[in-house]
Scaffold this motif. Structure first.
Motif, PDB file in Angstrom:
ATOM      1  N   LEU A   1       0.836  -1.200   0.000  1.00 46.42           N
ATOM      2  CA  LEU A   1       0.000   0.000   0.000  1.00 46.42           C
ATOM      3  C   LEU A   1       0.875   1.257   0.000  1.00 46.42           C
ATOM      4  CD1 LEU A   1      -2.928   0.993   0.099  1.00 46.42           C
ATOM      5  CD2 LEU A   1      -2.769   1.012   2.579  1.00 46.42           C
TER       6      LEU A   1
ATOM      7  N   GLY B   1       0.054   3.014  -3.218  1.00 48.64           N
ATOM      8  CA  GLY B   1      -1.209   3.681  -2.897  1.00 48.64           C
ATOM      9  C   GLY B   1      -1.247   5.173  -3.134  1.00 48.64           C
TER      10      GLY B   1
ATOM     11  N   GLU C   1      -3.996   7.359  -5.314  1.00 50.28           N
ATOM     12  CA  GLU C   1      -4.810   8.354  -4.615  1.00 50.28           C
ATOM     13  C   GLU C   1      -4.659   9.737  -5.259  1.00 50.28           C
ATOM     14  OE1 GLU C   1      -5.603   9.979  -0.058  1.00 50.28           O
ATOM     15  OE2 GLU C   1      -3.798   8.847  -0.531  1.00 50.28           O
TER      16      GLU C   1
ATOM     17  N   TYR D   1     -10.815   7.551  -3.871  1.00 51.04           N
ATOM     18  CA  TYR D   1      -9.850   6.491  -3.573  1.00 51.04           C
ATOM     19  C   TYR D   1     -10.400   5.550  -2.499  1.00 51.04           C
ATOM     20  CZ  TYR D   1      -5.381   4.404  -2.064  1.00 51.04           C
ATOM     21  OH  TYR D   1      -4.370   3.551  -1.727  1.00 51.04           O
TER      22      TYR D   1
ATOM     23  N   TYR E   1     -11.269   1.659  -3.075  1.00 52.23           N
ATOM     24  CA  TYR E   1     -10.637   0.665  -2.212  1.00 52.23           C
ATOM     25  C   TYR E   1     -11.673  -0.326  -1.687  1.00 52.23           C
ATOM     26  CZ  TYR E   1      -7.351  -0.875   1.478  1.00 52.23           C
ATOM     27  OH  TYR E   1      -6.518  -1.595   2.301  1.00 52.23           O
TER      28      TYR E   1
ATOM     29  N   CYS F   1     -12.369  -4.423  -2.564  1.00 59.84           N
ATOM     30  CA  CYS F   1     -12.488  -5.417  -1.494  1.00 59.84           C
ATOM     31  C   CYS F   1     -13.703  -6.301  -1.723  1.00 59.84           C
ATOM     32  CB  CYS F   1     -12.584  -4.720  -0.143  1.00 59.84           C
ATOM     33  SG  CYS F   1     -13.126  -5.801   1.214  1.00 59.84           S
TER      34      CYS F   1
ATOM     35  N   ALA G   1      -8.214  -5.701  -1.444  1.00 60.36           N
ATOM     36  CA  ALA G   1      -8.350  -4.279  -1.768  1.00 60.36           C
ATOM     37  C   ALA G   1      -7.033  -3.713  -2.296  1.00 60.36           C
ATOM     38  CB  ALA G   1      -8.796  -3.504  -0.533  1.00 60.36           C
ATOM     39  N   ILE G   2      -5.924  -4.110  -1.691  1.00 61.94           N
ATOM     40  CA  ILE G   2      -4.626  -3.600  -2.140  1.00 61.94           C
ATOM     41  C   ILE G   2      -4.279  -4.154  -3.515  1.00 61.94           C
ATOM     42  CG2 ILE G   2      -2.154  -3.579  -1.596  1.00 61.94           C
ATOM     43  CD1 ILE G   2      -2.942  -3.537   1.356  1.00 61.94           C
TER      44      ILE G   2
ATOM     45  N   VAL H   1      -5.588  -1.765  -5.820  1.00 59.30           N
ATOM     46  CA  VAL H   1      -4.699  -0.609  -5.962  1.00 59.30           C
ATOM     47  C   VAL H   1      -3.601  -0.911  -6.977  1.00 59.30           C
ATOM     48  CG1 VAL H   1      -3.044   0.861  -4.746  1.00 59.30           C
ATOM     49  CG2 VAL H   1      -5.188   0.215  -3.637  1.00 59.30           C
TER      50      VAL H   1
END
Length: 342
Positions: free
Chosen positions: A44, A48, A52, A60, A64, A68, A98-99, A102
């Motif tokens: 992240l 991240g 963002e 963002y 996210y 997920c 979730a990451i 990203v």
């Protein structure tokens, strides 16, 4: 670590019953240990902030959470496709899905940016500079080997999140933010490592990246089809042994919610024990009386878990989510070069 991870972890069977279960979100803020959360936060931190910057804070956050949800849906369909109780009942925790989203957005918006990829062999690590598109492609390709190395990892949450990230990136990114970041780059300002000249010139994904992403999409869609086909109305029973070994069984029966029942205790001794420790499950904790008899082996404790789906709502929600993501993915791929920042 805790004795009852089901209090925060979402199981595939729970998602089948209720796709709006609050534990879908709660589970992404729980982790199985310090190394689990540190590994997630490393990725992240690495990717991240740039994503963002292209989306803005509120977008963002919504992006996210959406990644997920798709990640959990993909893992649920995989669990259903296997038909194994341990897959349907295993509590899923962590921010990895979730990451992964990203990472998908990053490879969409910043494929030409520079980063470092480290390869560790035993106690030595070797790091080399490379374009982000290769770094993330290596990570995505590694997901196909991860089940062989660590079966407990929810790999299809990773791949589902990655696909969601690529598909949703153009919906959540702001045109004005992208243009501002492009202007910063033209002025020599970079949010990270200074890229080489040829890295800036190269636009879009090359064949390697396209092949890896296509393989990920293909596998997730096949699993989704098998997941729907294999889903059955069953009551799952799993015994989690204190040593980590899992005994499992599937029995037909009426749908019922998940219950963690009284602990089953037994001894491997060939001599009968005059007194066995008694165990109960209360308030998320396992309580066993402590009995030590010289010359007897250690008593193993089992946690008996039963769970059966009450509805098919989660299957419907998962298919709808993946279908929408697939359609959006096709549009996103066609416009990838238009959105690419670097």
């Amino acid at each position: 670590m805790f004795d009852n991870p089901w209090t925060v972890g979402i199981t595939a069977s729970e998602f089948v019953e209720n796709p709006l279960n609050p534990k879908v979100i709660l589970s992404m803020f729980a982790h199985a240990g310090i190394f689990h959360i540190l590994g997630n936060m490393l990725f992240l931190y690495k990717y991240g902030d740039n994503v963002e910057a292209a989306m803005g804070r509120l977008r963002y956050l919504l992006f996210y959470l959406a990644c997920c949800y798709v990640a959990v849906a993909a893992q649920m369909l995989f669990a259903s496709a296997t038909g194994l109780p341990r897959q349907m009942l295993a509590p899923m925790v962590g921010a990895s899905g979730a990451i992964s989203g990203v990472l998908g957005a990053y490879i969409y918006l910043w494929p030409g940016s520079s980063t470092y990829r480290c390869f560790c062999i035993r106690y030595a690590c070797y790091c080399r500079k490379m374009a982000a598109r290769y770094d993330i492609a290596i990570w995505a390709g590694f997901q196909f080997l991860l089940p062989l190395l660590e079966p407990s990892v929810a790999v299809f949450a990773h791949t589902g999140g990655l696909i969601a990230g690529v598909a949703l990136a153009p919906l959540f990114a702001k045109r004005e933010n992208v243009e501002r970041l492009r202007e910063d780059i033209r002025e020599g300002k970079f949010r990270g490592l200074q890229p080489e000249g040829d890295e800036v010139i190269i636009k879009g994904w090359d064949g390697v990246v396209k092949a890896v992403l296509a393989a990920v999409v293909f596998v997730v869609l096949i699993i989704a089809i098998l997941g729907v086909k294999s889903h059955t109305w069953q009551v799952y029973s799993v015994k989690f042994k204190s040593s980590g070994y899992v005994e499992e069984a599937v029995k037909p029966g009426p749908p019922r919610p998940m219950t963690v029942e009284k602990v089953v205790v037994y001894s491997e001794s060939c001599y009968p024990m005059t007194q066995l420790p008694t165990c109960t499950f209360q308030n998320g904790q396992v309580y066993c009386s402590s009995i030590i008899i010289p010359g007897y082996p250690v008593v193993d404790r089992y946690i008996l878990v039963r769970h059966g789906p009450a509805t098919n709502a989660g299957v419907v929600a998962s298919i709808a989510a993946l279908a929408a993501i697939s359609l959006q993915l096709a549009r996103a791929v066609r416009t990838q070069r238009e959105w690419e920042i670097l």
